[in-house]
Design a protein around this motif. Structure first.
Motif, short mmCIF file in Angstrom:
data_model
loop_
_atom_site.label_atom_id
_atom_site.label_comp_id
_atom_site.label_asym_id
_atom_site.label_seq_id
_atom_site.Cartn_x
_atom_site.Cartn_y
_atom_site.Cartn_z
N LYS A 180 0.83 -1.21 0.00
CA LYS A 180 0.00 0.00 0.00
C LYS A 180 0.86 1.26 0.00
CE LYS A 180 -2.04 1.13 3.88
NZ LYS A 180 -1.46 2.46 4.27
N ASP A 181 1.91 1.24 0.80
CA ASP A 181 2.76 2.42 0.92
C ASP A 181 3.84 2.51 -0.16
OD1 ASP A 181 1.39 3.25 3.20
OD2 ASP A 181 2.65 2.03 4.51
N LEU A 182 3.87 1.52 -1.05
CA LEU A 182 4.85 1.53 -2.13
C LEU A 182 4.23 1.89 -3.48
CD1 LEU A 182 6.90 -1.70 -1.25
CD2 LEU A 182 7.54 0.68 -0.84
N MET A 183 2.93 2.19 -3.49
CA MET A 183 2.29 2.57 -4.74
C MET A 183 2.86 3.90 -5.24
SD MET A 183 0.18 0.14 -5.48
CE MET A 183 -0.41 -1.33 -4.60
N ASN A 184 2.93 4.02 -6.56
CA ASN A 184 3.54 5.19 -7.18
C ASN A 184 2.53 6.29 -7.52
OD1 ASN A 184 6.34 3.96 -7.73
ND2 ASN A 184 5.01 2.50 -8.75
N THR A 185 1.30 5.90 -7.82
CA THR A 185 0.30 6.85 -8.31
C THR A 185 -0.81 7.07 -7.30
OG1 THR A 185 -1.02 5.11 -9.38
CG2 THR A 185 0.75 6.12 -10.69
N ASP A 186 -1.43 8.24 -7.37
CA ASP A 186 -2.55 8.54 -6.47
C ASP A 186 -3.70 7.56 -6.71
OD1 ASP A 186 -1.21 10.66 -5.33
OD2 ASP A 186 -2.10 12.16 -6.64
N ALA A 187 -3.96 7.24 -7.97
CA ALA A 187 -5.06 6.34 -8.29
C ALA A 187 -4.87 4.97 -7.64
CB ALA A 187 -5.18 6.19 -9.81
N ALA A 188 -3.66 4.44 -7.72
CA ALA A 188 -3.38 3.13 -7.13
C ALA A 188 -3.44 3.18 -5.61
CB ALA A 188 -2.02 2.61 -7.60
N ARG A 189 -2.96 4.27 -5.03
CA ARG A 189 -3.01 4.41 -3.57
C ARG A 189 -4.46 4.38 -3.06
NH1 ARG A 189 1.89 7.34 -4.25
NH2 ARG A 189 0.82 9.23 -4.95
N GLN A 190 -5.35 5.02 -3.78
CA GLN A 190 -6.76 5.03 -3.38
C GLN A 190 -7.36 3.63 -3.44
OE1 GLN A 190 -8.60 7.90 -5.99
NE2 GLN A 190 -7.46 9.62 -5.12
N ILE A 191 -7.07 2.90 -4.50
CA ILE A 191 -7.58 1.53 -4.64
C ILE A 191 -6.98 0.62 -3.57
CG2 ILE A 191 -7.69 -0.48 -6.16
CD1 ILE A 191 -7.48 1.55 -8.54
N ALA A 192 -5.70 0.83 -3.28
CA ALA A 192 -4.98 -0.03 -2.34
C ALA A 192 -5.51 0.08 -0.91
CB ALA A 192 -3.49 0.29 -2.36
N GLU A 193 -6.04 1.22 -0.53
CA GLU A 193 -6.51 1.42 0.85
C GLU A 193 -7.52 0.35 1.25
OE1 GLU A 193 -5.71 3.38 3.29
OE2 GLU A 193 -4.27 4.69 2.29
N GLN A 194 -8.55 0.17 0.47
CA GLN A 194 -9.61 -0.80 0.82
C GLN A 194 -9.07 -2.22 0.77
OE1 GLN A 194 -11.37 -3.11 -1.33
NE2 GLN A 194 -12.70 -3.77 0.36
N ARG A 195 -8.23 -2.52 -0.20
CA ARG A 195 -7.69 -3.87 -0.32
C ARG A 195 -6.77 -4.19 0.87
NH1 ARG A 195 -6.85 -5.10 -6.82
NH2 ARG A 195 -8.74 -4.01 -7.48
#
Length: 214
Positions: A180-195
């Protein structure tokens, strides 16, 4: 370019048809969809390069080949058969080489396309799909579901990451919960939160059942 995408889809389907470690065609398809979603949300990146790198990212993976060199050769033979400009080939290959977790080592990503493809692949390693893939891969490697006597590895070489003693539950701490904390883009960070939250909840429930609690 659409014809090349279609040809590449068929090639990858054929190569990974019988793969059983969670790196099968359906994984590739999910990463492809993730990459398209991230690219759309970010509004950045060369779509052809992103799609090709997403489709081909596991072709050279040493886990799926007899050696790292054999995997690289397989990728190069295919991509060089397409008649693409050398700069485009180099860009696609660079993205693919950026994807792997490699024991948690930092990667210096040179382009937004590489960042998007890496994020797309990492999103498929977390959440409900990530849980399922973790136990599929652990079973294929002969690892236990969980062994409380094994310590979580915090610093690993690539070789230790690939071959060291671990369990499927340990894999959450050694890789998945870090993503989650290694995502590069804002879009991926948002998706990663719930997962990420889903995995936290899964582990809490796992330990309750492991310890015989209600």
């Amino acid at each position: 370019m659409n014809e090349i995408i279609k040809k590449t889809e068929e090639f990858v389907r054929g190569v990974l048809e019988n793969e059983a470690t969670g790196h099968d065609w359906y994984h590739i398809e999910r990463v492809w969809k993730n990459a398209l979603l991230i690219q759309q949300k970010e509004g950045a990146g060369n779509l052809f390069v992103i799609e090709m790198a997403a489709l081909l990212h596991d072709i050279p993976d040493e886990k799926l080949n007899t050696s790292e060199e054999a995997g690289r050769r397989k990728l190069n033979e295919y991509i060089n058969s397409l008649g693409l400009p050398s700069a485009v080939v180099s860009h696609i290959v660079d993205c693919i080489e950026s994807v792997s977790f490699k024991g948690g080592r930092a990667t210096n990503l040179k382009s937004i396309e590489a960042k998007i493809v890496q994020d797309a692949d990492r999103l498929d390693a977390i959440g409900a799909i990530g849980v399922a893939r973790t136990f599929a891969f652990g079973g294929k490697k002969g690892q236990p579901l969980y062994d409380p006597e094994i310590e979580v590895r915090t610093q690993m070489t690539n070789e230790e990451y690939r071959t060291g003693k671990s369990s499927s539950v340990h894999h959450f701490y050694e890789k998945l919960l870090k993503l989650k904390d290694l995502m590069n883009t804002d879009a991926a960070r948002q998706i990663a939160e719930q997962r990420h939250e889903f995995m936290d909840d899964f582990l809490k429930q796992f330990y309750r059942e492991w310890n015989g609690q209600a």
